[in-house]
Write a protein that holds these residues in place. Structure first.
Motif, PDB file in Angstrom:
ATOM      1  N   GLN A  52      77.298 -17.276  -1.027  1.00  0.00           N
ATOM      2  CA  GLN A  52      76.515 -18.173  -1.866  1.00  0.00           C
ATOM      3  C   GLN A  52      77.346 -18.485  -3.097  1.00  0.00           C
ATOM      4  O   GLN A  52      77.800 -17.573  -3.792  1.00  0.00           O
ATOM      5  CB  GLN A  52      75.237 -17.433  -2.296  1.00  0.00           C
ATOM      6  CG  GLN A  52      74.389 -18.148  -3.275  1.00  0.00           C
ATOM      7  CD  GLN A  52      73.461 -19.112  -2.584  1.00  0.00           C
ATOM      8  OE1 GLN A  52      73.857 -20.233  -2.275  1.00  0.00           O
ATOM      9  NE2 GLN A  52      72.249 -18.636  -2.312  1.00  0.00           N
TER      10      GLN A  52
ATOM     11  N   SER B 228      73.391 -26.644   8.150  1.00  0.00           N
ATOM     12  CA  SER B 228      73.877 -25.662   7.169  1.00  0.00           C
ATOM     13  C   SER B 228      74.960 -24.775   7.773  1.00  0.00           C
ATOM     14  O   SER B 228      75.917 -24.382   7.100  1.00  0.00           O
ATOM     15  CB  SER B 228      72.711 -24.825   6.620  1.00  0.00           C
ATOM     16  OG  SER B 228      71.921 -24.338   7.673  1.00  0.00           O
ATOM     17  N   THR B 229      74.844 -24.495   9.043  1.00  0.00           N
ATOM     18  CA  THR B 229      75.892 -23.702   9.690  1.00  0.00           C
ATOM     19  C   THR B 229      77.199 -24.486   9.726  1.00  0.00           C
ATOM     20  O   THR B 229      78.276 -23.948   9.457  1.00  0.00           O
ATOM     21  CB  THR B 229      75.470 -23.316  11.117  1.00  0.00           C
ATOM     22  OG1 THR B 229      74.239 -22.602  11.064  1.00  0.00           O
ATOM     23  CG2 THR B 229      76.540 -22.477  11.780  1.00  0.00           C
TER      24      THR B 229
ATOM     25  N   GLU C 187      83.271 -24.995   4.956  1.00  0.00           N
ATOM     26  CA  GLU C 187      83.728 -24.220   3.802  1.00  0.00           C
ATOM     27  C   GLU C 187      84.748 -23.170   4.203  1.00  0.00           C
ATOM     28  O   GLU C 187      85.641 -22.805   3.449  1.00  0.00           O
ATOM     29  CB  GLU C 187      82.530 -23.551   3.114  1.00  0.00           C
ATOM     30  CG  GLU C 187      81.657 -24.557   2.391  1.00  0.00           C
ATOM     31  CD  GLU C 187      80.517 -23.865   1.647  1.00  0.00           C
ATOM     32  OE1 GLU C 187      80.790 -23.111   0.704  1.00  0.00           O
ATOM     33  OE2 GLU C 187      79.346 -24.087   2.042  1.00  0.00           O
TER      34      GLU C 187
ATOM     35  N   ALA D   9      82.611 -18.815   4.193  1.00  0.00           N
ATOM     36  CA  ALA D   9      81.592 -19.523   4.979  1.00  0.00           C
ATOM     37  C   ALA D   9      80.194 -19.051   4.635  1.00  0.00           C
ATOM     38  O   ALA D   9      79.249 -19.845   4.622  1.00  0.00           O
ATOM     39  CB  ALA D   9      81.862 -19.321   6.474  1.00  0.00           C
ATOM     40  N   ILE D  10      80.064 -17.779   4.354  1.00  0.00           N
ATOM     41  CA  ILE D  10      78.713 -17.259   4.177  1.00  0.00           C
ATOM     42  C   ILE D  10      78.334 -17.008   2.726  1.00  0.00           C
ATOM     43  O   ILE D  10      77.169 -16.780   2.415  1.00  0.00           O
ATOM     44  CB  ILE D  10      78.522 -15.956   4.973  1.00  0.00           C
ATOM     45  CG1 ILE D  10      79.457 -14.870   4.429  1.00  0.00           C
ATOM     46  CG2 ILE D  10      78.724 -16.185   6.467  1.00  0.00           C
ATOM     47  CD1 ILE D  10      79.108 -13.487   4.946  1.00  0.00           C
TER      48      ILE D  10
ATOM     49  N   LYS E  53      74.551 -16.767   1.522  1.00  0.00           N
ATOM     50  CA  LYS E  53      73.703 -17.933   1.741  1.00  0.00           C
ATOM     51  C   LYS E  53      72.387 -17.577   2.411  1.00  0.00           C
ATOM     52  O   LYS E  53      72.295 -16.630   3.192  1.00  0.00           O
ATOM     53  CB  LYS E  53      74.440 -18.954   2.610  1.00  0.00           C
ATOM     54  CG  LYS E  53      75.549 -19.688   1.901  1.00  0.00           C
ATOM     55  CD  LYS E  53      76.288 -20.598   2.897  1.00  0.00           C
ATOM     56  CE  LYS E  53      77.468 -21.275   2.217  1.00  0.00           C
ATOM     57  NZ  LYS E  53      78.416 -21.818   3.231  1.00  0.00           N
TER      58      LYS E  53
ATOM     59  N   ALA F 270      78.800 -24.476   6.464  1.00  0.00           N
ATOM     60  CA  ALA F 270      79.459 -23.187   6.235  1.00  0.00           C
ATOM     61  C   ALA F 270      80.803 -23.136   6.946  1.00  0.00           C
ATOM     62  O   ALA F 270      81.801 -22.648   6.413  1.00  0.00           O
ATOM     63  CB  ALA F 270      78.550 -22.039   6.704  1.00  0.00           C
TER      64      ALA F 270
END
Lengths: 227, 227, 227, 227
Positions: free
Chosen positions: C206, D195-196, D202, C203-204, C159, D199
Motif C-alpha cells: 500500500q 486492481s490485480t 506496479e 505489487a502488494i 493493499k 498491482a
DNA sequence: CATGAATGAGCATTCATTCAT
DNA sequence: CATGAATGAATGCTCATTCAT
C-alpha cells in the motif's frame, strides 16, 4: 536380472515351468491357427496362465514366436545331426538327413507345422533370404543337406541342378507328406517313408554308366564316389 | 432377396464389375499379407470401392475368401486341362499337368500364393479332409493327376506307392520351387523347369524290363550293405 | 495389525530405512513423470526394494502419494518458518517467507515439482478447497503468509485486495520462476531473486506517505529509483 | 481424402459435428484429470460417440491432444489480440493483453486449464523450449507480451529484469488467480481483476519521478513513454 | 519382514460389420 | 445400388495389487 532371455537355458525344458507351458501352448496353437490367428489371450488360456504372465517371459508376441522358432529350429537341426557321419557316402548322408526330417515331423507334428508357419510368414521369408538361422552352437555353416548336395555334385553323383531345385525335390515331398500325415490323410509307416526317400534319391541322383549296370537298383549303394 | 451367391455366375469374370475388382484386390493382398493381415478396408481401397460394397457381394470376410478360393481353384484346374489329351502316354500326361502347375504359378503368382495360403489355413485343412473342392462343372471326379497316377500304376509305369506319396513327390517340389521363384530366390527358366520335371518323373516311374533289367525293386531302399 | 500409518513417525527421516527410500524414489520419479507416468514397479526399482514391499508401508498408490505430500508439505512449511521472527516488519516477514519459497524450490527441485504436481491434480484441488492440509504439529492456523497479509492490511501497509489475489501476486511469480529455473530456462541467482521479490512487494504494498520515504526498507533490494 | 487434418478448417467449430464433440469432451476431461488420467473410453463416453470413432478424426491420443492444443492456443492468441493496438502506450498494451488472459480464463475455464496442463507436461516443456507454437496465420513472432516488455525496457518504463522474471510477475499471478477462480475459491469480478492488474503493473514498472507524482493511480493511463 | 512371480482389470488401438444417406 | 461414418468387440500390452515363499 532380466527374465527375457535369448539364451536357451536348461530350465527352458523344465516341463512344469510357466515358461515352458507358454511355449508349448504357443507351438500348439500357432501351428494350427497361425501367428495372427492366435491371440495372446488364447495362448494364456491354453497354457493355463494369466495373459500378463506371458510378458514376464517374453517382451512381446513377436519375440515370443521368434524365440520359440530359434529354440525349435535348433532342436530340429540337432535331431537331424544325431548320429550323422560326414564320412558316409553321399547317398547315406542324404538318406540320414531326410529320414531325420520325416521322423522329426511325425514325432513332433506341432513343432513341424510351427516351423512351416514361420517359414511361410514374412518373417520366415526374410530369414531364408538373410540366412539368419540360429547357430545352435555349430559354426553357422549351411544346412548339412546343402553340403551334401554340393559334395554330390562335385562327385557327379547328384544331378547338376540349381541348389534350390535339389532342395525342392527332397524337402518338398517330405514336407508335403508329413503335413498330409499330420492332417490324418495318410498313415506314414516306415515302408512308405523308405520308398518315398528312395524315390527322392532317384529324382536327384546323377545316372552314370556305372549306375546303369545290371542289378544296380536305385536303392543300392553305389560306389561312384571313391573309384 | 439375397445377392450373395455361392454359384459362380458368368459375371464374375467381367473385368470391370465391382465384384471382380474386389476379388482381384483380395487375391493380391491376401497372397501377400495373409488373411488376418488384410483388413476389409484395405481390400476396399485397393479395389476402389466402398467397404460396405463388399458386403453386397459377399456375406462376410470368410465367405469372400472361400468363394474366391473356389473360383481360383476352378480356373487353375481348367488351366491344367487346357489342351490336355487323355490319350497321350502316362509320362506325357504327367508332364503336361505338372508343367501346367509350373506355368500357372509363374504366370499367376498372386493366385498361386493365395491357394497356398488357403491350403495352409485351418479352413484349407478341413477342406482337404472333406474333399469339398468345387466341381467347376466337371464331373466331380478326382484331380486328373490322380487319374494319371492310377492309370500309370495299372500299367506298371508308375511305382506302387500310396497316392499321397506320388502327389507329394510331384506337387511338393513344384510348389516349393514356384514359391522360391515368387520370393525371388530363384529364376525359373524353361531349362530348370524341364529338368526338374524330368527328375520328378524319375522319382515316380516304375523301372520295368522295358525300362531296365528285371529284379529292380524300386521300393527297397535297404542297401546299406557295402560289398 | 496395520503397519500403515497416517501419523508421521520419527523414523520417516531415517535415511536408510526402506520407507524413506521409497519416499525419495517416489518424489524423484513423480516430480519428473507425474502420477500416472510412474508405475509402482519403477518406484520399487528406483528405491531398490521389491514392489510388494511398498505395500507394507503404504496401503496403495494413492495413499503413498498423499502421505508423501503431507510430509513434504510439512517440511516445506517448517523450512519457511526457520528463523522466522513474527516481530519483524511486515515487509521483512514477507520477504523472509517468499525468499524461503525460492530457496526451497531451488534447493529441493524434486519436492517442489512434486508439490506442484499434487496441487494441480484433482486431489490437490479438492485438498485446497477443503483446507485439509496437514497440521505438522503447528496449531493448524493459516499459512504464515496469510497472517502477514492480514496484519499488513490492518496496518495499511498492504493493499486491500482479496487474500487470494495477494497470494497470487506473490506465490504466482515465485512458482512460475522456480519452475522455469528447474526446467533450465533461467538461471536463478540471488540478484534476480532479490529484484523479483522487491517487485512482488511493490505489487502488494500500500503506497502511503510513510512508505514513500527514501531508504525505508531494511533488506532494500529496491534501489531502482534513481533520485 | 484424409480426415486427419492438421489444418484448422471452418467445420471444426461446427458445434454438432462428432469431431467437435470429441474435442470439447477432451478439453473438459483433460483439463480436469490430465492426459494420463483421461482414457479414450472416457472421452468417447463424454462425447457420446464410440471409442473407435475418435480414431476416424485423430491418428492417436497424442495427436488428438496436440491438435486440440494448437487450435485452442490459436484461439487464445487471437482473443488476446482482439482490438489490440500496437500504437497504444506500453502500459495500455500490457493491460490489454493481461486483461485478455483473465477474461479468456474466466470465460473458457476448460480451455484455460487444458493449456495449463499441456504446458506443464513434458510435451509443453519442450514446446516452450523450442518455441514451436502454432503460427495461427501470424508471422510466428514472439508472444506480443514479450514485445511489450522489450519495448518497455527500451523506453525505461519497465524494470530491467530478465524477461522470464517479467513474464513470471504478470502471467504467474493471473494464472494463479484464474485457477483459484475456476476452483471456486474466489469470485473474480472486474474490480478484483483491475486492481490485480494494476498491482502487476506496479511490480514491473520502472519508477521514475514522473510516475511518483501524487494522484497517479495504477489504472489511469500514464504517458510516461512519450514525454 | 521382504520379495517378485502371477494375475486380471484396464488401456490404446484396430477392424469386421452395419446402416443412414 | 453404393457409400463410408460409426460402432464396439477384440487385441496386444501395462500395471496396481496380491500372496506364496
Amino acid at each position: 536380472m532380466n527374465v527375457h532371455s535369448t539364451e536357451i537355458s536348461s530350465t527352458q525344458t523344465d516341463p512344469g515351468s510357466k515358461r515352458e507351458l507358454i511355449i508349448q501352448a504357443t507351438i500348439r496353437l500357432i501351428s494350427e491357427y497361425g501367428f495372427h490367428g492366435t491371440p495372446i489371450s488364447m495362448i494364456a488360456q491354453e497354457a493355463g496362465v494369466g495373459a500378463g504372465t506371458i510378458y514376464r517371459y517374453f517382451k512381446d508376441k513377436d519375440t515370443l514366436v521368434l524365440e520359440i522358432f530359434k529354440q525349435v529350429h535348433c532342436v530340429f537341426k540337432k535331431t537331424l545331426l544325431h548320429e550323422y557321419d560326414a564320412n558316409q557316402t553321399i547317398r547315406d548322408r542324404f538318406l540320414h538327413l531326410c529320414r531325420g526330417i520325416f521322423q522329426y515331423g511325425v514325432q513332433n507334428p506341432y513343432e513341424f507345422k510351427f516351423i512351416e508357419q514361420f517359414y511361410n510368414s514374412p518373417y520366415g521369408t526374410s530369414l531364408r533370404r538373410e540366412k539368419f538361422f540360429c547357430n545352435c552352437g555349430d559354426t553357422g555353416q549351411d544346412l548339412p543337406l546343402e553340403q551334401v548336395f554340393a559334395a554330390g555334385q562335385a562327385q557327379q553323383v547328384i544331378k547338376d541342378l540349381p541348389l534350390a531345385a535339389l532342395i525342392a525335390l527332397t524337402i518338398g515331398p517330405i514336407v508335403f507328406l508329413v503335413k498330409d500325415s499330420i492332417a490324418g490323410l495318410i498313415q506314414l509307416d516306415q515302408t512308405t517313408i523308405n520308398s518315398t526317400l528312395a524315390a527322392c534319391w532317384e529324382a536327384i541322383q546323377q545316372e552314370t554308366d556305372t549306375n546303369r549296370q545290371p542289378g544296380s537298383t536305385p536303392s543300392s549303394p553305389s560306389t561312384e564316389e571313391k573309384p
